[in-house]
Write a protein that holds these residues in place. Sequence first.
Motif, short mmCIF file in Angstrom:
data_model
loop_
_atom_site.label_atom_id
_atom_site.label_comp_id
_atom_site.label_asym_id
_atom_site.label_seq_id
_atom_site.Cartn_x
_atom_site.Cartn_y
_atom_site.Cartn_z
N ASN A 84 0.85 -1.20 0.00
CA ASN A 84 0.00 0.00 0.00
C ASN A 84 0.88 1.24 0.00
OD1 ASN A 84 -1.47 2.26 1.52
ND2 ASN A 84 -3.11 0.90 0.86
N SER A 85 0.71 2.08 -1.03
CA SER A 85 1.62 3.22 -1.18
C SER A 85 1.46 4.23 -0.05
CB SER A 85 1.42 3.88 -2.54
OG SER A 85 0.15 4.45 -2.63
N SER A 86 0.26 4.35 0.52
CA SER A 86 0.08 5.30 1.64
C SER A 86 0.85 4.84 2.85
CB SER A 86 -1.40 5.40 2.02
OG SER A 86 -2.14 5.75 0.91
N ARG A 128 3.81 6.89 4.70
CA ARG A 128 3.77 7.18 6.13
C ARG A 128 5.10 6.79 6.79
NH1 ARG A 128 -1.18 5.49 6.67
NH2 ARG A 128 -0.51 3.37 7.09
N ARG A 129 5.63 5.64 6.39
CA ARG A 129 6.89 5.19 6.96
C ARG A 129 8.06 6.08 6.51
NH1 ARG A 129 7.05 -0.21 8.87
NH2 ARG A 129 4.97 -1.12 8.83
N LEU A 130 7.95 6.63 5.29
CA LEU A 130 9.06 7.43 4.75
C LEU A 130 9.10 8.84 5.31
CD1 LEU A 130 8.91 6.40 1.00
CD2 LEU A 130 10.79 5.94 2.58
N GLY A 131 7.98 9.31 5.83
CA GLY A 131 7.94 10.66 6.36
C GLY A 131 8.24 11.68 5.28
N ILE A 162 16.47 3.50 4.77
CA ILE A 162 16.51 4.33 3.56
C ILE A 162 16.14 5.76 3.92
CG2 ILE A 162 15.47 4.73 1.28
CD1 ILE A 162 15.09 1.73 1.01
N ARG A 163 15.15 5.89 4.79
CA ARG A 163 14.69 7.22 5.20
C ARG A 163 15.83 8.00 5.85
NH1 ARG A 163 11.94 10.43 8.96
NH2 ARG A 163 12.75 9.20 10.69
N LYS A 164 16.49 7.35 6.81
CA LYS A 164 17.59 8.01 7.52
C LYS A 164 18.72 8.39 6.56
CE LYS A 164 16.97 5.95 12.08
NZ LYS A 164 17.16 4.60 12.61
N LYS A 165 19.02 7.41 5.67
CA LYS A 165 20.15 7.59 4.76
C LYS A 165 19.92 8.74 3.78
CE LYS A 165 21.36 4.43 1.64
NZ LYS A 165 21.49 3.03 1.17
N THR A 166 18.69 8.84 3.27
CA THR A 166 18.44 9.82 2.22
C THR A 166 18.03 11.19 2.75
OG1 THR A 166 16.22 8.92 2.05
CG2 THR A 166 17.80 8.19 0.41
N LEU A 167 17.65 11.23 4.01
CA LEU A 167 17.16 12.47 4.58
C LEU A 167 18.20 13.59 4.49
CD1 LEU A 167 14.47 13.17 5.66
CD2 LEU A 167 15.25 12.68 7.97
N ASP A 168 19.45 13.24 4.78
CA ASP A 168 20.53 14.25 4.76
C ASP A 168 20.70 14.81 3.36
OD1 ASP A 168 20.79 13.22 7.24
OD2 ASP A 168 22.46 11.91 6.71
#
Lengths: 188, 122
Positions: A145-147, A151-154, B10-16
């Motif tokens: 689910n893309s939503s 959400r996880r990606l912020g 991935i989030r942490k890595k790409t955030l910067d």
Amino acid sequence: MRDLSLHLMDMIQNSITAKATRISILICADRESDLLEMEVKDNGIGMESDFLKNVVNPFTTTRDTRRVGLGIPLLEASANRASGELKITSEKFVGTTVKASFKISHIDRIPLGDLAQTMEGIIIARPDIEYDLTLDNKKERFNFNSSDIKRRLGEVPITNFEVIKWIGEYLNDGVKTIFGGILDEILS
Amino acid sequence: MKSLAELEEIRKKTLDQINLRTNNQDVRVVVGMATCGIAAGARPVMNAFVEELSKRNLSNVAVTMTGCIGICKLEPVVEVIDKDGSKVTYVKMTPEKVARVVAEHIVNGRVCAEYTIAEAEK
């Protein structure tokens, strides 16, 4: 169209043209009943009943560059060739559901194809739309689910190359887990 | 097996990286993705763009799609729209041609004339 994932891309493109903001895809392969089904359900503008009646006719189209539209007739032909059928239901201002079925063991049944590549492509092109993909073999299910991903990606966009690559690998894992050994083109 | 928990990494890595650059997308790549385009091989072309841009880390380029442009016999069709709005239409694209368009046109600003619609219609 060479495989189901290309038909899927085409059907999603139809949903996008119909201004859908939410597209749900269900692909179900059931070994018991030897049936593969793909359903694409959107919340787009829907079709008038007169248009719906003629929508499998190649000379019915909304495009203005040509008087022919082959997306739906081609999907119907692919389904029919494998002892399956195409069913479309639609309600104006509510949405449209396109469902194609195929006999899994039929020699002319098209392969699943690169589902991950289809999803990567549409997500990168239209990240604003919500996509829900379920793979089902009647024993196990896999859901994307893309939503949920957003959400996880912020604050990291879903179109980030690293994210897209991860989505592709994640979906390939799902395809292997659910359809491996059931669709003979996918190794378990 | 991929897990959703990896998204956090991935989030942490790409955030910067995201904070460092402006989020302006200078160039737009538009791939024709109607029935005619898909049947002619537009999807691998689109994925080749994503892969090539990712390899070169060109995050200022947006890849998107459109319906039938009306020149079905020349599909897969790709339009590259520069930040000043000028548009180049590439026709009969393949993943191999994509690598050149990214390197020459998008990176170096030199249009690959032999792949354009003007050349195909001659």
